[in-house]
Design a protein around this motif. Structure first.
Motif, short mmCIF file in Angstrom:
data_model
loop_
_atom_site.label_atom_id
_atom_site.label_comp_id
_atom_site.label_asym_id
_atom_site.label_seq_id
_atom_site.Cartn_x
_atom_site.Cartn_y
_atom_site.Cartn_z
N ARG A 49 0.84 -1.20 0.00
CA ARG A 49 0.00 0.00 0.00
C ARG A 49 0.87 1.25 0.00
N LEU A 50 1.88 1.25 0.87
CA LEU A 50 2.82 2.39 0.93
C LEU A 50 3.50 2.55 -0.43
N TYR A 51 3.90 1.42 -0.97
CA TYR A 51 4.59 1.42 -2.27
C TYR A 51 3.72 2.07 -3.33
N VAL A 52 2.48 1.59 -3.40
CA VAL A 52 1.57 2.11 -4.42
C VAL A 52 1.29 3.58 -4.21
N LYS A 102 5.54 6.02 -11.01
CA LYS A 102 4.60 5.61 -12.04
C LYS A 102 5.33 5.54 -13.37
N ARG A 103 5.22 4.38 -13.98
CA ARG A 103 5.91 4.23 -15.27
C ARG A 103 5.15 4.96 -16.35
N THR A 104 5.85 5.67 -17.19
CA THR A 104 5.16 6.18 -18.37
C THR A 104 5.49 5.24 -19.52
N MET A 115 -8.98 2.05 -8.96
CA MET A 115 -9.10 1.52 -7.60
C MET A 115 -8.12 0.37 -7.45
N ILE A 116 -7.37 0.41 -6.37
CA ILE A 116 -6.45 -0.69 -6.08
C ILE A 116 -6.79 -1.25 -4.71
N THR A 117 -7.04 -2.53 -4.64
CA THR A 117 -7.19 -3.12 -3.31
C THR A 117 -6.17 -4.25 -3.19
N VAL A 125 1.43 -2.25 -14.50
CA VAL A 125 0.01 -2.56 -14.68
C VAL A 125 -0.84 -1.30 -14.67
N LEU A 126 -0.54 -0.45 -13.70
CA LEU A 126 -1.33 0.78 -13.57
C LEU A 126 -1.25 1.64 -14.83
#
Lengths: 347, 347
Positions: B73-76, B82-84, B278-280, B323-324
DNA sequence: TGTTAGCACTCGCACCTAGTGAGTGCTAAC
DNA sequence: GTTAGCACTCACTAGGTGCGAGTGCTAACA
């Protein structure tokens, strides 16, 4: 060597037991469970003969016997007593199958699901190959001033449509004229026939007045036809494979699921299969990845003509009698229901 | 205790390494691979602190550290860069996504497949919930003397139709009148609104003259509406789960696949999720069966309004950054392409 | 000649054991 | 605060053992 009465009885017992338990069958177990009237030693001798003849195999020296593909083939061809479904089972299938679904695809998808639920295997169904299907009706419907819906109805009852965004406004008369003229031109031709014509060119020369409209419509017309020719594959119950101990090996399960995941390959295999009820057991399958599977397919009819397929795939150790009767009953019912909704037209 | 600069650096390194290798990360490996400038012993002390703070766990005493859900969670939220996407990757997605597919469902299915291919995860997509969608157009088309096609066009551009077999013959005028009158009555109402009306009764009294025809049509009208309200779920790449060593356990793989196979449950979970990205992560998921998974969803728009969802599911150890960015780019593109085909109407 | 009992043999499987190595935690020195 | 050293932990692997289900063979029997 001949297959004596007793050998057949023993073979049948082994197949039956192995299908149920997935455990290699030993001579002692056999004589106890099935009351053969002879001692285990005798059975051992017979089993040894059967092995020599290729009906049984031996995972290792100290294990019981396991039926070979050849044994299953014999079983399916002559030993097996075809189960007749009870009236309740039939009723169950009938009602589930006829739960008022009107769209062809959905009905077939529904049938695949039902089949996997009943047989506890992985099931699949493909829609008919529509190359022989003929165009019946082409319609252009106004939506707003630059949007029309292009709709194609085939003789089989299959309907396909798309929304077309036009570059220029259109007139109602033009729209009407174009759809009438398209219907007139292509009605009665098969889908694939129309696709091979050089439609865009020929149509433009015929109807110069509508060329602008037609120019927008035609590419969409072609892509709908292409889409109508696609065979759809539905699959269900793929996790059922986990209930078979022979697929407790992660690599085997993976291979099985990955094979099914290659939908194009699998569809191709299905399309190439013969009509009617077809059973291929283990090494009878040409696909390498199916060497440990049996594949059962049956054909259903739409409007008494077009053929779609429905079937199951599972380990060679499969309850052939049950599965066969279920599939047969289901395809009969499907064909029957497609006759009522799609057929009997008299125009 | 505070998260010092160095602690963050160590945590990030552990997360990064674990995401790549799926092996618990030890202090020595860490100092070697990442050139921390401090000795393994120091790192051990820091890791011990991080564990106390809940960011790391310990499969057993003599194993390295594994990031906890809290760490991911901290990582995200903050650690992750964030990769472009590169221009090539973007180009790849764009072209694959726009390969002239006109039907809404097919496009979405196609998008799901593309997403699973790129991310190597299991992907899914749902079509928008159409409750807010409004009826635009109802059309009855003659097929033969007892068959008509009932077709409904919604404002979103969604089209649905069915072939209706009539008990009695019909007149062209009647058909025309009925479709006009239905359009007049229901146009602009939302699908769910129309479904809650007692259509069959109310309609019959309005138009006595057409009652026979309407009687045949109305039940079909309702079932089409119901079907249009269904949210379709597409899924792809479910065998990708096998490429993760954490799913080498047959029971885990089975549970994962069976969870996905319960499509109704899964669809419900997706529908209930919020909009946007949304990320869970792991235990943040309410579903028991997803405690070891992360679920990422994003929304795409149709015509700038209706929301469908697209996403992936996989182990908590997931390349979140990649992925994001892929999901984000894909939903943006989808929304854009649905704007062009379905929108800008002015009637 | 077919059937059966007896017995040695095979082999997978479950269980145990000890050795190995990666990694931690603690302590004491720097 | 950082580091080296060292005892300790524990999963994992390989090798060894006993068990049991089952075969195959032989000799005796009907």
């Amino acid at each position: 060597m001949d297959l004596s009465e007793r050998k057949l009885k023993i073979l049948q017992a082994i197949i039956g037991d192995f299908i149920r338990t997935a455990e290699p069958v030993g001579s002692r177990t056999l004589s106890k469970k099935f009351d053969m009237g002879v001692s285990p030693a005798t059975i051992r001798n017979e089993m040894s003969d059967l092995e020599e003849m290729g009906y049984l195999t031996h995972p290792h020296t100290s294990a019981g016997r396991v039926p070979s593909d050849k044994a299953y083939r014999l079983y399916v061809n002559s030993l097996m007593e075809k189960r007749t479904l009870t009236e309740e089972e039939k009723e169950f299938i009938r009602t589930k199958l006829n739960s008022n679904i009107s769209e062809l695809e959905k009905t077939i998808q529904h049938a695949a699901r039902l089949l996997s639920e009943i047989t506890m295997l992985t099931s699949f169904a493909i829609t008919p190959n529509q190359t022989a299907d003929k165009l019946k009706y082409i319609n252009l419907l106004p939506v707003d001033d630059r949007t029309v819906v292009l709709m194609i109805v085939a003789e089989s009852g299959k309907i396909s449509n798309t929304t077309v965004k036009l570059k220029d406004p259109y007139s109602m008369e033009g729209l009407d004229l174009l759809s009438k003229s398209m219907t007139f031109t292509y009605k009665g031709k098969t889908l694939s026939e129309v696709l091979t014509l050089d439609i865009i060119r020929t149509f433009r020369t015929d109807m110069a007045a509508l060329s602008r409209l037609a120019e927008n419509i035609m590419p969409n017309f072609l892509s709908i036809l292409e889409r109508m020719l696609d065979v759809d594959l539905f699959m269900d119950g793929y996790t059922n494979i986990f209930s078979f101990p022979e697929y407790n090996d992660i690599d085997k399960a993976k291979m099985f699921l990955e094979m099914l995941n290659k939908k194009d390959d699998f569809t191709k295999t299905l399309i190439e299969r013969g009509d009617g009820i077809m059973i291929t057991i283990g090494n009878e399958n040409t696909d390498d990845r199916m060497q440990e599977c049996s594949l059962i397919t049956a054909t259903y009819h739409i409007d008494g003509k077009l053929l779609g397929k429905l079937g199951v795939i599972g380990p060679t150790r499969m309850k052939y009698d049950e599965v066969l009767s279920v599939i047969e009953y289901m395809t009969d019912n499907l064909s029957e229901s497609f006759k009522l909704t799609g057929g009997k037209e008299k125009e």
